[in-house]
Design an enzyme around this catalytic site. Structure first.
Site, PDB file in Angstrom:
ATOM      1  N   SER A 104      49.985  38.067  31.589  1.00 25.00           N
ATOM      2  CA  SER A 104      48.905  37.485  32.389  1.00 25.00           C
ATOM      3  C   SER A 104      48.751  35.977  32.266  1.00 25.00           C
ATOM      4  O   SER A 104      47.898  35.396  32.931  1.00 25.00           O
ATOM      5  CB  SER A 104      47.577  38.161  32.048  1.00 25.00           C
ATOM      6  OG  SER A 104      47.483  39.395  32.725  1.00 25.00           O
ATOM      7  N   LYS A 107      48.779  34.276  35.491  1.00 22.44           N
ATOM      8  CA  LYS A 107      47.564  34.078  36.283  1.00 22.44           C
ATOM      9  C   LYS A 107      47.158  32.608  36.344  1.00 22.44           C
ATOM     10  O   LYS A 107      46.407  32.209  37.242  1.00 22.44           O
ATOM     11  CB  LYS A 107      46.421  34.922  35.729  1.00 22.44           C
ATOM     12  CG  LYS A 107      46.564  36.430  35.978  1.00 22.44           C
ATOM     13  CD  LYS A 107      45.345  37.180  35.462  1.00 22.44           C
ATOM     14  CE  LYS A 107      45.357  38.658  35.866  1.00 22.44           C
ATOM     15  NZ  LYS A 107      46.307  39.456  35.084  1.00 22.44           N
ATOM     16  N   SER A 162      40.748  39.058  32.887  1.00 25.03           N
ATOM     17  CA  SER A 162      42.127  39.227  33.336  1.00 25.03           C
ATOM     18  C   SER A 162      42.268  40.414  34.275  1.00 25.03           C
ATOM     19  O   SER A 162      43.243  41.170  34.216  1.00 25.03           O
ATOM     20  CB  SER A 162      43.073  39.399  32.135  1.00 25.03           C
ATOM     21  OG  SER A 162      44.372  38.969  32.449  1.00 25.03           O
TER      22      SER A 162
END
Length: 475
Positions: A104, A107, A162
């Site tokens: 993640s 992101k 997240s």
């Protein structure tokens, strides 16, 4: 020798006459010399260490220590990097361009790409189609179909929890999943981050999806230059709407919150972390101390369990703020070939003032609503709750999640004003003309309209002087 008073008078008048006659010429010459274009002299380059981009592509640890310098810590991570966020200088790195699954932390690139395209107060009603395709074991913030959310609320879900469900909705608003992946790769290339391949914009493990410690550091540094990015990743807590009520979500970055046995790192300002079973634990972290900002990346520590990614990042930050101040850079996060932009085709905004010492929710954001560890809406999987072997994006078994950044939307990295920005009063603009008007380089010069007056006045003074001389001679 005796000189008569008449001769002395004549000599003085002659000298005065010459001054009157030469004065206009002197003024005009001075004006011409100032106003005339001069060949520009190049400014001497700022002293800096010479870096070779190839150094960071070498295997192993790269660092240029001064005599008697202290080496960076030995870590278990497969790759890592520590850099000065203000200058982009890479202080030390290990296998900086090794391509690994990013989890993640990807992101951060998603936010760099999509944030400039969606207004934070825009409201959107989620459809069932937008939540389709979320990977098994993904961390979810609890986005529900047929509910209306502000874009800002969805970003809270991305940065703090997240949430892959929030990413799905924002990507749908941005043109779709595949289109967003294409845009993310374009953004990465524009930043000089060439190791990144995007398949799943939320960071969920996908065949061929990779990034590197170098690229992640580029994304983290650039994100802190964007006020909204910095504001969102600063929040330790926020409220997430659930249709008539809301529940608290917390940022699961232990360096920020100081929870679950990890001490809060002084001055931490972000940026993003993640976990999947394929990538292991990954982290982009940044901190500010004594006016200096460092960004570090840690990818897949192999010892120390779920908390190792934080402790290894802590050791890199401590080294960077300490002995790392004296090393010569081994590379740069700045792209030498391409302009750095917030997103493909978008220009960067000027950085605002430095953030306050204590980070907190931005104005207009939901008030702090502390949530218990792993708090989430009923029926959703809390961060880090995935069973062993699943692939929760952005949350590991211990609930690792996004990091926090500076509060109040402030950006910790100085940024140049964009081209064409208004010049301060009394300075020149991009074309070189003075702000008050007139050609460049003529500020303070006698205006052209005054030169004829000087010439006529001098001529009149000279004529009066000659008349006085002749009148005295006739006596």
């Amino acid at each position: 020798m005796i000189v008569s008073s008449s001769a002395r008078f004549t000599a003085g008048v002659t000298a005065l006459l010459l001054v009157f006659l030469l004065l206009p010429l002197l003024v005009m010459s001075a004006a011409a010399s100032v106003a005339a274009p001069r060949p520009e002299e190049p400014m001497p380059p700022r002293p800096s260490a010479r870096v070779d981009a190839a150094v960071l592509r070498r295997p192993g640890t790269q660092v240029r220590l001064p005599p008697g310098g202290t080496a960076p810590p030995t870590l278990s991570a497969r790759s890592w990097l520590v850099a000065d966020a203000s200058t982009g200088d890479v202080l030390a790195a290990r296998d900086a361009h090794r391509r690994l699954p990013p989890a993640s932390t990807l992101k951060a690139l998603f936010a760099l790409t999509v944030l400039p395209r969606l207004g934070r107060e825009t409201r959107h009603t989620v459809s069932e189609k937008e939540l389709a395709g979320i990977g098994d074991g993904s961390s979810l913030v609890g986005v529900k179909e047929n509910l209306t959310y502000r874009v800002a609320d969805l970003w809270h879900g991305v940065f703090l929890h997240s949430g892959n469900d929030a990413v799905r909705v924002l990507a749908g608003m941005n043109g779709g999943w595949e289109e967003t992946a294409r845009q993310m790769e374009a953004t990465a290339r524009s930043l000089g981050a060439l190791d990144t391949k995007v398949v799943s914009p939320d960071g969920y493990d996908a065949p061929g999806q990779v990034s590197s410690a170098y690229d992640l550091a580029v994304f983290g540094r650039e994100g802190l230059r964007h006020p909204d990015f910095a504001r969102y990743c600063a929040l330790p807590y926020a409220s997430f709407p659930a249709g008539g009520w809301s529940y608290g979500i917390r940022n699961t970055n232990r360096l920020l919150t100081g929870e679950d046995g990890v001490a809060r790192y002084p001055g931490v300002i972000g940026v993003k972390n993640g976990y999947t079973s394929g990538a292991g634990h990954t982290l982009i972290a940044a901190a500010r101390r004594d006016g200096r900002t460092l960004v570090v990346t840690v990818m897949n520590p192999r010892d120390g369990g779920a908390q190792a990614v934080y402790e290894e990042a802590r050791r890199l930050l401590d080294w960077g703020f300490g002995p790392g101040r004296k090393v010569q850079p081994v590379g740069s996060l700045l792209s030498a070939a391409l302009p750095v932009t917030m997103a493909a085709g978008a220009t960067r905004e000027a950085a605002p003032a430095a953030p306050p010492a204590a980070a907190g929710p931005a104005a207009g954001s939901p008030t702090r609503a502390p949530a218990p560890s792993g708090a989430g809406p009923s029926g959703t999987r809390p961060s880090g709750a995935g069973p062993s072997g699943t692939r929760p994006s952005g949350a590991g078994p211990s609930g690792t999640g996004p990091a926090a950044g500076p509060g109040g939307g402030a950006s910790p990295v100085a940024s140049s004003a964009p081209a064409g920005a208004a010049s301060p009063a009394g300075t020149g603009d991009a074309t070189g003309r003075a702000a008050a008007g007139g050609p460049a380089g003529t500020a303070g010069v006698v205006p052209d309209a005054l030169l004829p007056v000087l010439v006529v006045g001098s001529a009149c003074a000279a004529a009066a002087t000659l008349w006085m001389v002749r009148r005295r001679a006739l006596r």
